[in-house]
Design a protein around this motif. Structure first.
Motif: not given
Ligand code: APR
Length: 162
Positions: A23, A25, A47, A50, A53, A57, A59, A61, A73-74, A97
């Motif tokens: 979480t 990142l 990151n 950001l 995350c 969820q 994000k 990059a 990123h998950t 994703s």
């Protein structure tokens, strides 16, 4: 179509690879560590913009020095016995994703076996969740790659896909 391969995901020269992050990142071990090593220090700098995350969820990059153009990123769920919504959260990692990749018109995407390493999700149910999600999108992408790191995992993926 869905492809099962066994290699280091950081070597794949495709639109996007999915990273099994945490979480923060801010990097870690496993595939997250490999992605940061291959992408270089600019990934960490990016990151930090950001704001983390949430589990399930995604994000986006840039790939920086990675062979892939983008990194999705998950954050997978930590396995806690299966009664804390882990299945739904892991499914969200795959669906979110894939949806992000669709929104960016990516044609090729590769996944590691999210949550099955440090986060302890049993490989069989995790593979079922992964392949079920991928099957829903297999006609939307040229290639959806399940990138396994071990022969054993590749065997599980192949057996379930067959
Ligand atoms: N390429 C492809 N797959 C890899 C690679 C690699 N270079 N390195 C590891 N893997 C595989 C592991 O063998 C496992 O099958 O990725 C899968 C996911 O394992 P982890 O990387 O441990 O990820 P996860 O279980 O989701 O745990 C996430 O680990 O690295 C930290 O920061 C990360 O805290 C987070 C946690």
């Amino acid at each position: 179509m869905i492809e099962i391969i066994q290699t280091d995901i950081t070597t794949l020269e495709i639109d996007a690879i999915v990273n099994a992050a945490n979480t923060s990142l801010l990097g870690g071990g496993g595939v997250d560590g490999a992605v940061h090593r291959a992408a270089g220090p600019e990934l960490l700098t990016f990151n930090k913009t950001l704001g983390g995350c949430e589990v399930g969820q995604v994000k986006l990059a840039p790939g920086f020095n990675l062979a892939a153009d983008w990194i999705i990123h998950t954050v997978g769920p930590v396995w806690q016995g299966g009664t804390r919504g882990e299945t739904e959260l892991l499914r969200s990692c795959y669906i979110n994703s894939l949806e992000l990749a669709v929104s960016k018109s990516y044609r090729e995407i590769a996944f590691p076996a999210i949550s099955t390493g440090i986060y302890g999700f049993p490989i069989e149910p995790a593979t079922n969740i992964a392949l079920t999600a991928m099957k829903k999108y297999e006609h939307t992408f040229t290639r959806i790659i399940a990138c396994c790191f071990s022969e054993a995992d590749r065997g599980v993926y192949q057996a379930l896909l067959d």
